[in-house]
Enzyme design. Structure first.
Site, PDB file in Angstrom:
ATOM      1  N   ASN A 163      25.923   8.222   8.996  1.00 14.51           N
ATOM      2  CA  ASN A 163      26.195   8.984  10.219  1.00 14.51           C
ATOM      3  C   ASN A 163      25.463  10.319  10.228  1.00 14.51           C
ATOM      4  O   ASN A 163      24.964  10.755  11.266  1.00 14.51           O
ATOM      5  CB  ASN A 163      27.704   9.181  10.386  1.00 14.51           C
ATOM      6  CG  ASN A 163      28.415   7.859  10.529  1.00 14.51           C
ATOM      7  OD1 ASN A 163      27.997   7.006  11.302  1.00 14.51           O
ATOM      8  ND2 ASN A 163      29.482   7.665   9.764  1.00 14.51           N
ATOM      9  N   ASP A 164      25.390  10.985   9.082  1.00 16.09           N
ATOM     10  CA  ASP A 164      24.576  12.197   8.993  1.00 16.09           C
ATOM     11  C   ASP A 164      23.120  11.891   9.310  1.00 16.09           C
ATOM     12  O   ASP A 164      22.490  12.545  10.148  1.00 16.09           O
ATOM     13  CB  ASP A 164      24.663  12.798   7.583  1.00 16.09           C
ATOM     14  CG  ASP A 164      25.943  13.567   7.344  1.00 16.09           C
ATOM     15  OD1 ASP A 164      26.325  14.360   8.217  1.00 16.09           O
ATOM     16  OD2 ASP A 164      26.555  13.373   6.290  1.00 16.09           O
TER      17      ASP A 164
END
Length: 392
Positions: free
Chosen positions: A180-181
């Site tokens: 997700n980062d």
């Protein structure tokens, strides 16, 4: 292992040559976006806290040249300016630099964090309408979680990704990559590139907003669509997948291999290789839909067949039959593999201190070779003066 910092010179300038990016970011999402834009040719000025800098500098071991290897992976080729934004003089100097020089601002401070220093999107774009300003948040600009802090594992849990990770009956697991980062960094880069493209025609910048939660929802898009259509929650399939069978890892006599027989034709070939041709004619397994419905029965029989031979012999036979397959490699095997070497994607920073994965895109057959070295904290504070940019 062999690496190269400039294995092949780019025949023409990189796409973002001449673009200046100011990264008011830390940890991973904004720095990853900055790394992408920098590898595409932009000059990236990383703004760090004078009190220790980016948290990721200490996210080790391993450490390389005084900073975590992870920090090198997403911050090579940037310049580092160390400031205390709560100091009005520092904030004023940064604001002045952005107005004079910047095309893009990336920021992933908590909601409202830049506004209190006079560095928010509306404040800066009022001074420079051509500025592209990208907010990278945890949960987005609206909603009850707008101000909630978030890191990748938390977002994996809240967005439902962890609910279908792992195998049946196993403890809940997260994807052990900060998807997700990194995904949010990718979406930020895509949004910034689109805004810069539109700016060419309009002359105006704009505000781009991305978040870890929205990225996680997009990763789970197929599972969400399936649930909304059927009302059935996604299962947990381990190395397999919900809608294609067989498409998973199988145990052989001496190890485990991955096999992806993604259609009926490949399944029939698989049965021939395994010397179980009757399975392909069995109505329970003749089509993918039928195989999904009788998954456990089929997978048990295929495991029994695979256990009769070793990995090497099965992989050779499957390759000869054109069935997608491969060993489950460890990272040391990956970096030494001839395919990895042939792609020349592992690159040494210009000072030779660290080796990183280069940008996974090529232009005209050439991978962008702008690697640069990783900056020391505050090494480029002089850039806030009127001096020209210097790429590390």
């Amino acid at each position: 292992m062999t690496t190269s910092s400039t294995a092949k010179s780019d025949a023409k300038p990189l796409p973002l040559d001449g673009v200046c990016v100011v990264e008011i970011g830390h940890s991973l999402a904004a720095p990853y976006a900055g790394m992408i834009l920098g590898a595409l040719g932009a000059d990236v000025i990383k703004i760090e806290s004078v009190d220790g800098g980016d948290y990721a500098r200490d996210w080790g071991p391993p450490f390389v040249d005084g900073a975590a290897a992870l920090f090198h992976a997403v911050n090579h080729g940037k310049s580092s300016v160390a400031l205390s934004l709560s100091n009005p003089g520092d904030a004023d100097a940064l604001r002045d630099f952005i107005v004079r020089r910047a095309d893009v601002v990336l920021q992933n401070l908590k909601a409202g964090g830049t506004d209190k220093y006079g560095l928010g999107a509306e404040q800066l774009r009022a001074l420079k309408p051509s500025l592209v300003y990208c907010n990278l948040g945890a949960f987005g600009d609206n909603g009850p979680w707008r101000d909630k802090p978030g890191y990748d594992p938390l977002v994996q849990a809240l967005a439902g990704l962890m609910s279908f990770m792992g195998g049946p009956g196993e403890p809940l697991a997260r994807i052990p990559v900060s998807v997700n980062d990194m995904g949010t960094g990718l979406w930020a880069a895509i949004g910034v590139l689109a805004a810069l493209f539109r700016r060419q025609a309009s002359g105006d910048g704009e505000v781009v907003s991305v978040s870890l939660y929205e990225t996680a929802l997009s990763w789970g898009g197929m599972q969400i669509a399936d649930y909304l259509a059927s009302g059935v929650l996604p299962g947990r399939w381990g190395s397999g997948t919900a809608a294609i069978v067989p498409h998973q890892a199988f145990e052989c006599a001496d190890g485990t291999i991955m096999v992806a027989a993604g259609n009926d034709r490949l399944f029939r070939r698989l049965c021939d290789v395994l010397d179980v041709p009757a399975l392909a004619d069995d109505p329970r397994f003749a089509t993918n839909g039928a195989r999904v419905g009788h998954r456990d029965e089929l997978i048990d029989r295929l495991h029994d067949a695979f256990r009769r031979g070793n990995c090497a012999s099965w992989l050779a036979a499957l390759d000869a039959a054109g069935i997608p397959c491969g060993p489950i490699q460890t990272i040391d095997q990956v970096v030494e593999h001839e395919q990895t070497k042939a792609l020349d994607i592992l690159r040494a920073t210009d000072d030779g201190a660290a080796t990183v994965v280069g940008l996974p895109v090529s232009f005209g057959g050439a991978r962008p070779s702008k690697i640069g070295r990783t900056p020391k904290l505050g090494e480029h504070n002089h850039l806030l003066a009127n001096a020209p940019l210097e790429t590390p």
